[in-house]
Design an enzyme around this catalytic site. Structure first.
Site, PDB file in Angstrom:
ATOM      1  N   TYR A  42      60.339   9.692  63.719  1.00  7.68           N
ATOM      2  CA  TYR A  42      59.180   9.864  62.835  1.00  7.68           C
ATOM      3  C   TYR A  42      59.423  10.903  61.742  1.00  7.68           C
ATOM      4  O   TYR A  42      58.646  11.023  60.804  1.00  7.68           O
ATOM      5  CB  TYR A  42      57.922  10.266  63.630  1.00  7.68           C
ATOM      6  CG  TYR A  42      57.499   9.306  64.726  1.00  7.68           C
ATOM      7  CD1 TYR A  42      58.036   8.030  64.819  1.00  7.68           C
ATOM      8  CD2 TYR A  42      56.544   9.689  65.664  1.00  7.68           C
ATOM      9  CE1 TYR A  42      57.648   7.165  65.835  1.00  7.68           C
ATOM     10  CE2 TYR A  42      56.142   8.828  66.675  1.00  7.68           C
ATOM     11  CZ  TYR A  42      56.710   7.570  66.760  1.00  7.68           C
ATOM     12  OH  TYR A  42      56.310   6.729  67.769  1.00  7.68           O
ATOM     13  N   HIS A 100      63.385   6.015  73.186  1.00  8.02           N
ATOM     14  CA  HIS A 100      62.435   5.365  72.268  1.00  8.02           C
ATOM     15  C   HIS A 100      62.460   3.839  72.375  1.00  8.02           C
ATOM     16  O   HIS A 100      61.426   3.184  72.299  1.00  8.02           O
ATOM     17  CB  HIS A 100      62.741   5.786  70.830  1.00  8.02           C
ATOM     18  CG  HIS A 100      61.591   5.634  69.893  1.00  8.02           C
ATOM     19  ND1 HIS A 100      61.431   6.422  68.792  1.00  8.02           N
ATOM     20  CD2 HIS A 100      60.525   4.786  69.892  1.00  8.02           C
ATOM     21  CE1 HIS A 100      60.325   6.061  68.152  1.00  8.02           C
ATOM     22  NE2 HIS A 100      59.761   5.073  68.797  1.00  8.02           N
TER      23      HIS A 100
HETATM   24  N1  LIG Z   1      56.925   4.048  71.158  1.00 11.97           N
HETATM   25  C1  LIG Z   1      56.848   3.334  70.064  1.00 11.97           C
HETATM   26  O1  LIG Z   1      57.753   2.548  69.743  1.00 11.97           O
HETATM   27  C2  LIG Z   1      55.634   3.469  69.188  1.00 11.97           C
HETATM   28  C3  LIG Z   1      55.358   2.499  68.216  1.00 11.97           C
HETATM   29  C4  LIG Z   1      54.198   2.654  67.433  1.00 11.97           C
HETATM   30  C5  LIG Z   1      53.369   3.747  67.628  1.00 11.97           C
HETATM   31  N2  LIG Z   1      53.672   4.687  68.583  1.00 11.97           N
HETATM   32  C6  LIG Z   1      52.802   5.882  68.806  1.00 11.97           C
HETATM   33  O2  LIG Z   1      51.476   5.468  69.078  1.00 11.97           O
HETATM   34  C7  LIG Z   1      50.572   6.073  68.144  1.00 11.97           C
HETATM   35  C8  LIG Z   1      49.388   5.162  67.894  1.00 11.97           C
HETATM   36  O3  LIG Z   1      49.791   3.874  67.439  1.00 11.97           O
HETATM   37  P1  LIG Z   1      49.589   3.374  65.964  1.00 11.97           P
HETATM   38  O4  LIG Z   1      49.233   4.520  65.089  1.00 11.97           O
HETATM   39  O5  LIG Z   1      50.770   2.572  65.627  1.00 11.97           O
HETATM   40  O6  LIG Z   1      48.373   2.361  66.077  1.00 11.97           O
HETATM   41  P2  LIG Z   1      46.796   2.497  66.253  1.00 11.97           P
HETATM   42  O7  LIG Z   1      46.414   3.753  66.932  1.00 11.97           O
HETATM   43  O8  LIG Z   1      46.374   1.186  66.839  1.00 11.97           O
HETATM   44  O9  LIG Z   1      46.275   2.456  64.740  1.00 11.97           O
HETATM   45  C9  LIG Z   1      46.176   3.552  63.899  1.00 11.97           C
HETATM   46  C10 LIG Z   1      45.370   3.075  62.688  1.00 11.97           C
HETATM   47  O10 LIG Z   1      44.079   2.657  63.124  1.00 11.97           O
HETATM   48  C11 LIG Z   1      43.044   3.373  62.460  1.00 11.97           C
HETATM   49  N3  LIG Z   1      42.103   3.854  63.477  1.00 11.97           N
HETATM   50  C12 LIG Z   1      42.377   4.657  64.534  1.00 11.97           C
HETATM   51  N4  LIG Z   1      41.274   4.895  65.260  1.00 11.97           N
HETATM   52  C13 LIG Z   1      40.258   4.225  64.646  1.00 11.97           C
HETATM   53  C14 LIG Z   1      38.875   4.092  64.915  1.00 11.97           C
HETATM   54  N5  LIG Z   1      38.317   4.700  65.963  1.00 11.97           N
HETATM   55  N6  LIG Z   1      38.124   3.319  64.088  1.00 11.97           N
HETATM   56  C15 LIG Z   1      38.702   2.720  63.020  1.00 11.97           C
HETATM   57  N7  LIG Z   1      40.009   2.798  62.709  1.00 11.97           N
HETATM   58  C16 LIG Z   1      40.795   3.560  63.512  1.00 11.97           C
HETATM   59  C17 LIG Z   1      43.690   4.532  61.763  1.00 11.97           C
HETATM   60  O11 LIG Z   1      43.151   4.673  60.472  1.00 11.97           O
HETATM   61  P3  LIG Z   1      42.342   6.014  60.034  1.00 11.97           P
HETATM   62  O12 LIG Z   1      43.391   7.048  59.815  1.00 11.97           O
HETATM   63  O13 LIG Z   1      41.643   5.590  58.798  1.00 11.97           O
HETATM   64  O14 LIG Z   1      41.402   6.354  61.156  1.00 11.97           O
HETATM   65  C18 LIG Z   1      45.168   4.139  61.660  1.00 11.97           C
HETATM   66  O15 LIG Z   1      45.448   3.548  60.402  1.00 11.97           O
HETATM   67  C19 LIG Z   1      51.451   6.367  66.928  1.00 11.97           C
HETATM   68  O16 LIG Z   1      50.887   7.339  66.107  1.00 11.97           O
HETATM   69  C20 LIG Z   1      52.722   6.820  67.603  1.00 11.97           C
HETATM   70  O17 LIG Z   1      52.607   8.169  68.027  1.00 11.97           O
HETATM   71  C21 LIG Z   1      54.777   4.546  69.360  1.00 11.97           C
END
Ligand SMILES: NC(=O)c1ccc[n+]([C@@H]2O[C@H](COP(=O)([O-])OP(=O)(O)OC[C@H]3O[C@@H](n4cnc5c(N)ncnc54)[C@H](OP(=O)(O)O)[C@@H]3O)[C@@H](O)[C@H]2O)c1
Length: 270
Positions: A42, A100
């Site tokens: 990241y 990862h």
């Molecule tokens: N291990 C892996 O390979 C891997 C892969 C992907 C992600 N991750 C980890 O998992 C974390 C979370 O996953 P992600 O960020 O990909 O997906 P996510 O949490 O499903 O989506 C984040 C997005 O959803 C919006 N959001 C979040 N909460 C909300 C709510 N309550 N209401 C409306 N919109 C909302 C946010 O926008 P706003 O900012 O406008 O709220 C943001 O753009 C990442 O930050 C990372 O740390 C790990």
């Protein structure tokens, strides 16, 4: 299924960087998040390190997770890579260190061996994996008797992960969700919208509670203070079994965000 204390609701940091990350993370810490999810890939560990070093929260109250990228899996690079993460995060050790991704050739042993060495050397308190398939979870418990605290995977209502959940229960390696709200897509579904109305909660809270009630820990990311707060405040209501089952049925969409188009080295998913 046992989870580390405070690990149930982690603040995710991908793809945030710089001031946007610092502002969101400070808000998350104020709201009460103590678990933070990052990864060397990241390229944001330095910013997290500077926020944590100026925060008044005690080190022992934090649960910091980072992940080793696959191009650092060989014996020569693995430990130096973890040490680099620690230096950037300004920490003596991680709480949780994950692999990862599974290695491109699918042979997990050499990288797991390095992960065990990192733990033996005191670079992390706990270890786990990410993006493992059900077959890989079986291989992992065959290979090592160590406790693996999670397999962090894509998990939300629009994707049927019941096979992986079965393997998780069988191997005793808990799942931890990413893309927990399907990057917003799950929040538009009429079933979720109706339940939000019924329970007087936000669509995000309905989705996240459904994941928690399945026994997973969750990772959520937001830059919006209202969403950051709502995504954490999940403990004052429960979904009924019938309503949870209605959400289960959305898995038929098979909407997978992290597929081979996005991540060419992704394994053949369950
Ligand atoms: N291990 C892996 O390979 C891997 C892969 C992907 C992600 N991750 C980890 O998992 C974390 C979370 O996953 P992600 O960020 O990909 O997906 P996510 O949490 O499903 O989506 C984040 C997005 O959803 C919006 N959001 C979040 N909460 C909300 C709510 N309550 N209401 C409306 N919109 C909302 C946010 O926008 P706003 O900012 O406008 O709220 C943001 O753009 C990442 O930050 C990372 O740390 C790990």
């Amino acid at each position: 299924m046992h989870h580390l204390q405070g690990f149930e609701r982690a603040f995710g940091t991908f793809p945030l960087k710089g001031d946007e990350l610092a502002t969101a993370l400070i808000t998350a810490l104020d709201v009460g998040y103590r678990a933070i999810d990052t990864a060397q890939m990241y390229k944001n560990e330095k910013t997290i390190g500077s926020v944590l070093s100026t925060s008044r929260i005690k080190r022992n109250d934090l649960l910091v997770t980072s992940k080793v990228p696959i191009d650092q899996f060989d014996a020569q690079h693995f430990i130096p890579s973890v040490k680099q993460s620690l230096e950037d995060l300004q920490l003596d050790n991680l709480d949780v260190l994950l692999l990862h991704w599974p290695p491109a050739n699918g042979k997990i042993e050499a990288s797991v061996e390095q992960l065990l060495i990192a733990k033996q050397n005191g670079l992390t308190k706990h270890i786990g994996v990410s993006n493992y398939t059900s077959v890989m979870l079986e291989q992992l418990v065959q290979f090592s008797d160590e406790t693996f605290v999670c397999n962090q995977v894509e998990f939300h209502p629009l994707l049927d992960q019941s096979k992986l959940l079965q393997a998780s229960n069988k191997t005793g390696i808990p799942l931890s969700s990413y893309c927990s709200v399907a990057r917003g897509k799950a929040l538009e579904d009429p079933v979720i919208v109706d339940l939000a109305e019924k329970y007087q909660r936000t669509p995000g809270q309905i989705v996240l509670k459904w994941i928690l009630q399945k026994g997973l820990s969750i990772n959520t990311m937001s830059t919006n203070p209202d969403n950051i707060r709502a995504n954490f405040n999940l403990l004052d209501f429960n979904l009924s079994n019938v309503d949870s089952a209605c959400i289960d049925a959305l898995g038929r969409h098979n909407y997978r965000i992290v597929n081979k188009n996005l991540v060419p080295w992704a394994p053949d998913w369950d």
